[in-house]
Write an enzyme that holds these catalytic residues in place. Structure first.
Site, PDB file in Angstrom:
ATOM      1  N   SER A 113      29.858  45.519  40.027  1.00  0.00           N
ATOM      2  CA  SER A 113      30.870  46.528  40.335  1.00  0.00           C
ATOM      3  C   SER A 113      30.487  47.953  39.991  1.00  0.00           C
ATOM      4  O   SER A 113      31.162  48.891  40.418  1.00  0.00           O
ATOM      5  CB  SER A 113      32.189  46.173  39.642  1.00  0.00           C
ATOM      6  OG  SER A 113      32.738  45.008  40.207  1.00  0.00           O
ATOM      7  N   SER A 169      33.676  46.673  42.415  1.00  0.00           N
ATOM      8  CA  SER A 169      35.069  47.055  42.354  1.00  0.00           C
ATOM      9  C   SER A 169      35.289  48.505  41.936  1.00  0.00           C
ATOM     10  O   SER A 169      36.415  48.993  41.950  1.00  0.00           O
ATOM     11  CB  SER A 169      35.808  46.136  41.367  1.00  0.00           C
ATOM     12  OG  SER A 169      35.297  46.278  40.048  1.00  0.00           O
ATOM     13  N   LYS A 207      38.343  54.707  36.218  1.00  0.00           N
ATOM     14  CA  LYS A 207      38.667  53.542  37.029  1.00  0.00           C
ATOM     15  C   LYS A 207      40.066  53.045  36.669  1.00  0.00           C
ATOM     16  O   LYS A 207      40.447  53.029  35.487  1.00  0.00           O
ATOM     17  CB  LYS A 207      37.632  52.447  36.787  1.00  0.00           C
ATOM     18  CG  LYS A 207      37.742  51.248  37.708  1.00  0.00           C
ATOM     19  CD  LYS A 207      36.573  50.293  37.469  1.00  0.00           C
ATOM     20  CE  LYS A 207      36.607  49.103  38.399  1.00  0.00           C
ATOM     21  NZ  LYS A 207      35.445  48.196  38.210  1.00  0.00           N
TER      22      LYS A 207
END
Length: 456
Positions: free
Chosen positions: A175, A151, A76
């Site tokens: 997320s 996210s 990420k």
């Protein structure tokens, strides 16, 4: 020829370990898939193909060095990666290249995984829709006109599209779970401290946790076994290593089912899919009971703690996008009395849930209150006819759970009539990550929704 890009990480690891395939062969298969598919979904935003192939060749030359030997992995874009651009989704850091890896990256690489690149995230991970001013939006592989969630939306989309077999992510308000639900993959929000977070500003902050994402629950466990474990840099790091539950199946387990977590509005399409989940566990031999929960105290507690954290982490409002700035501005208004109230609310909720866990082994609930929404919309403004007051409110079904200090997995539960993925959330008592994954594994084995790939 086998479609290596859609084999599970567990299957690939076995083939690599026994040298039935080479790390270079596996890497090339995934890089070719990225080249063909990624431009359409925008999941991997920084690619290090040449470096990945060189590392794969060295892995073949030196032999297996860990349980993830030769497996491609994407990180990420909130996690620092040494020598690889890390933007945090912010134009301020558009060309930022860290000189060290974050702990989760170090652990994955030490286990033999090979970094392919970085996955897209909203600015500083703010919100459950993956779009930012650096890279734009990530699109859902099952419907390119829909959001991939967030996210960790880039991670979920990359997994669903077969770009990587494993990806990491983080979860404050859903997320790791929301994008998994939106993209028909699996994500685990571990018990805080299971995967240590070495924050330099808020070492005691337990709402945000790093964790694993994969296409199967078995792959989640494979990855969790690598990234979990004690680190003295975290004051609440769990000392015991992660070990899977030795029991299989769900026969005799006590399952609580809440279709709306205490009265939250839920889109009828989501409700129709998730309503099948308790029936599946009932047929597998679990004792399933519908429960009437009241988690509403989590609303104020979550918002106060989140706002406080954003004010701490982002003192310069002028360089922030609108969502991040709104959170930081809210944080500047937080008082000592607000924090005291939030702590009392969270403590009371924790105590009530401790009594709840005396009666139930897991709680089953929707992950998100809606299926994937149009990618052009900044957030969900209405759920089942109920207006949402701001961009956070549509994710209450996920962020209320974050306040419980509990592990929660998102597992594919089926598809709407339009073919949009929907996940179900399996929540356990604090520290019972293994039991949560045991239930998730049993559910996955009989439903096999994960085997339905997008038609890219």
């Amino acid at each position: 020829m086998r479609q290596l890009h859609y084999l599970s990480a567990t299957e690939l690891a076995a083939l690599l370990r026994t040298r039935q395939v080479s790390a270079v062969e596996v890497m090339r298969a995934h890089l070719e898939r990225i080249e063909r598919v990624n431009p359409r979904i925008n999941a991997i935003v920084t690619l290090v193909a040449e470096r990945a192939l060189e590392e794969a060749a060295r892995a073949d030359a030196h032999g297996p060095k860990g349980p993830l030997h030769g497996l491609p992995v994407a990180h990420k874009d909130l996690f620092d990666t040494a020598g690889i651009r890390t933007t945090y989704g912010s134009p301020v850091y558009a060309h930022h290249v860290p000189d060290r890896d974050d702990l989760i990256v170090r652990r994955l690489r030490a286990a033999g995984a090979i970094t392919v690149g970085k996955t897209n995230t909203p600015e500083y991970g703010t919100g459950s829709h993956t779009v930012n001013d650096v890279f734009g939006a990530t699109r859902n592989p099952y419907d390119l006109g829909r959001s991939a969630g967030g996210s960790s939306g880039g991670a979920a989309a990359a997994l669903a599209a077969g770009l990587v077999p494993l990806a990491d992510g983080s979860d404050m308000g859903g997320s790791l779970r929301n994008p998994a639900s939106f993209c028909n993959v699996a994500g685990l929000r571990p018990t805080p401290g299971r995967v240590p977070d070495l924050s330099g500003k808020a070492a005691w902050y337990t709402l945000s946790v790093p964790g694993p994402m994969a296409r199967t629950v078995g792959d989640l466990e494979l990855m969790l076994g690598v990234v979990a474990g004690f680190d003295a840099g975290s004051p609440y790091s769990i000392a015991a290593p992660y070990t899977p539950d030795p029991e299989e199946g769900v026969r005799g387990l006590r399952v609580a089912w809440s279709p709306d977590l205490g009265g939250l509005p839920v889109d009828p399409r989501t409700a129709e899919v998730t309503a099948q989940a308790p029936r599946v566990l009932l047929e597998l031999g679990a004792d399933v009971e519908a429960v009437d929960l009241d988690l509403s105290d989590a609303e104020d507690a979550f918002r106060v703690y989140r706002a406080w954290y954003y004010a701490l982490a982002h003192p310069d409002l002028d360089v922030l996008g609108p969502n991040t700035r709104w959170n930081a501005e809210q944080g500047r208004r937080v008082t000592g009395a607000d924090l005291a109230r939030a702590e009392v609310l969270r403590t009371g909720l924790y105590r009530r849930m401790a009594a709840f866990w005396d009666d139930y082994d897991v709680l089953l609930a929707p992950v998100s209150q809606v299926p994937p929404f149009p990618v052009e919309e900044p957030y969900v403004a209405e759920v089942a006819g109920v207006a949402m007051p701001d961009y956070l409110a549509w994710m209450r079904s996920a962020y209320w759970v974050s306040v419980l200090h509990a592990p929660a997995a998102s597992v594919p539960a089926g598809f709407t009539a339009e073919g949009l993925p929907v996940g179900v959330q399996i929540i356990g008592r604090p520290f019972a990550d293994a039991r949560v994954l045991r239930v998730a594994r049993a559910f996955e084995a009989v439903t096999a929704h994960h085997a339905r790939h997008p038609s890219l």
